[in-house]
Design an enzyme around this catalytic site. Sequence first.
Site, PDB file in Angstrom:
ATOM      1  N   ASP A  50       2.472 -22.318  10.788  1.00  0.00           N
ATOM      2  CA  ASP A  50       3.526 -21.525  11.412  1.00  0.00           C
ATOM      3  C   ASP A  50       3.133 -20.060  11.541  1.00  0.00           C
ATOM      4  O   ASP A  50       2.044 -19.646  11.144  1.00  0.00           O
ATOM      5  CB  ASP A  50       4.891 -21.756  10.739  1.00  0.00           C
ATOM      6  CG  ASP A  50       4.983 -21.123   9.364  1.00  0.00           C
ATOM      7  OD1 ASP A  50       4.136 -20.263   9.052  1.00  0.00           O
ATOM      8  OD2 ASP A  50       5.904 -21.485   8.615  1.00  0.00           O
ATOM      9  N   LYS A  71       7.561 -20.321  15.038  1.00  0.00           N
ATOM     10  CA  LYS A  71       8.912 -19.993  15.486  1.00  0.00           C
ATOM     11  C   LYS A  71       9.383 -18.904  14.567  1.00  0.00           C
ATOM     12  O   LYS A  71       9.235 -18.988  13.366  1.00  0.00           O
ATOM     13  CB  LYS A  71       9.844 -21.193  15.454  1.00  0.00           C
ATOM     14  CG  LYS A  71      10.057 -21.742  14.068  1.00  0.00           C
ATOM     15  CD  LYS A  71      10.759 -23.055  14.094  1.00  0.00           C
ATOM     16  CE  LYS A  71      10.431 -23.836  12.854  1.00  0.00           C
ATOM     17  NZ  LYS A  71      10.506 -23.067  11.611  1.00  0.00           N
ATOM     18  N   MET A 186      14.156 -12.208   5.509  1.00  0.00           N
ATOM     19  CA  MET A 186      14.716 -12.214   6.866  1.00  0.00           C
ATOM     20  C   MET A 186      15.917 -11.274   6.990  1.00  0.00           C
ATOM     21  O   MET A 186      16.902 -11.594   7.633  1.00  0.00           O
ATOM     22  CB  MET A 186      15.122 -13.648   7.262  1.00  0.00           C
ATOM     23  CG  MET A 186      13.913 -14.571   7.355  1.00  0.00           C
ATOM     24  SD  MET A 186      14.326 -16.288   7.666  1.00  0.00           S
ATOM     25  CE  MET A 186      14.639 -16.897   6.018  1.00  0.00           C
TER      26      MET A 186
HETATM   27  N1  SAH Z   1       8.527 -19.579   2.787  1.00  0.00           N
HETATM   28  C1  SAH Z   1       8.335 -18.149   2.891  1.00  0.00           C
HETATM   29  C2  SAH Z   1       9.530 -17.481   3.499  1.00  0.00           C
HETATM   30  C3  SAH Z   1       9.780 -17.879   4.931  1.00  0.00           C
HETATM   31  S1  SAH Z   1      11.139 -17.056   5.616  1.00  0.00           S
HETATM   32  C4  SAH Z   1       8.002 -17.592   1.516  1.00  0.00           C
HETATM   33  O1  SAH Z   1       8.161 -18.269   0.515  1.00  0.00           O
HETATM   34  O2  SAH Z   1       7.568 -16.433   1.451  1.00  0.00           O
HETATM   35  C5  SAH Z   1      10.346 -15.732   6.472  1.00  0.00           C
HETATM   36  C6  SAH Z   1      10.588 -14.429   5.758  1.00  0.00           C
HETATM   37  O3  SAH Z   1       9.752 -14.333   4.627  1.00  0.00           O
HETATM   38  C7  SAH Z   1      10.260 -13.214   6.571  1.00  0.00           C
HETATM   39  O4  SAH Z   1      11.303 -12.884   7.471  1.00  0.00           O
HETATM   40  C8  SAH Z   1      10.119 -12.178   5.494  1.00  0.00           C
HETATM   41  O5  SAH Z   1      11.379 -11.795   4.997  1.00  0.00           O
HETATM   42  C9  SAH Z   1       9.427 -12.994   4.412  1.00  0.00           C
HETATM   43  N2  SAH Z   1       7.967 -12.848   4.485  1.00  0.00           N
HETATM   44  C10 SAH Z   1       7.070 -13.820   4.642  1.00  0.00           C
HETATM   45  N3  SAH Z   1       5.803 -13.327   4.623  1.00  0.00           N
HETATM   46  C11 SAH Z   1       5.933 -12.006   4.419  1.00  0.00           C
HETATM   47  C12 SAH Z   1       5.019 -10.927   4.268  1.00  0.00           C
HETATM   48  N4  SAH Z   1       3.688 -11.114   4.334  1.00  0.00           N
HETATM   49  N5  SAH Z   1       5.501  -9.693   4.074  1.00  0.00           N
HETATM   50  C13 SAH Z   1       6.818  -9.463   3.985  1.00  0.00           C
HETATM   51  N6  SAH Z   1       7.731 -10.438   4.119  1.00  0.00           N
HETATM   52  C14 SAH Z   1       7.308 -11.687   4.324  1.00  0.00           C
END
Ligand code: SAH
Length: 283
Positions: A50, A71, A186
Amino acid sequence: MTESPSLPASDWPELEPGWVWLCGAGPGDPGLLTLHALNALRQAEVVIYDALVDERILEWAPRAEKIYAGKRGGKPSSIQRDISLRLVDLARAGKRVLRLKGGDPFVFGRGGEEAQTLVQHCVPVRIIPGISAGIGGLAYAGIPVTHRDVNQSVTFITGHDQSGETPNTLDWASISRSSQVLVIYMGMKHIGQISGALLDAGRPSSEPVAVVSDATTPRQRVLETTLGALEADLAASGLAPPAIVCVGRSVLMRQVLDWQGMARGEAPRNLDPLGRGKPAESA
Ligand code: SAH
């Protein structure tokens, strides 16, 4: 000199044909992959990844077909259903399938839904957890999600639900009362609404807040502000998603734990950011 321990090749699980491994890729830095993730990348024939999976990680699977299933920002759940069914089709075609998701697949990543669909279609699955952005991303900014002198609990919150709106099931008043530290995924789109709800619920406008974007990547940026100034400061900063928002006094720890800044030669701003007046370990 002692030999460094190595795991015999036979001890690593085989990604068998017809299986789907649902795997977390961590927040960005490829070094934050788990060994199981690396083992999976080396065996996969198809990798469905993704938008939040760092491209450098895909280089660990040079022979695999790579399918982008990106997405971002709460798009229709029909896309999600398409991805899940595609995984089912690939598994049924006898492929060794790796589904790679940013962070941890079971943290705000719809991994639970995908795994459920696979199981419902009798496709065997393995779940490989990953480092979630809300923990590892903050650590790269020098913010510990728990600290004995700050919090005994931490709450992970999503800033929008399936419809793309701030989830109306969230009870901001009780969250505000019960958890000293809030970690919001998010949250960028509705930051005004979220900070307003927290202020209405009684969190002080002076409360420290950090926003960490592109955490653990070379593009990482950190905004330090307060709850009252969050919306305006964020708009002025130009920080863009993906970003984690951390609300609470653990943000202050960055003043002494910004290890990336220190590696660049910056001095810690405050050795005692919580104002305890004694060495941290003396209690
Ligand atoms: N499964 C992921 C989260 C997915 S939801 C996890 O455990 O991290 C997507 C959100 O994750 C983004 O909108 C942001 O809030 C956060 N996110 C994911 N990667 C990130 C990164 N490298 N830096 C900052 N926020 C991140």
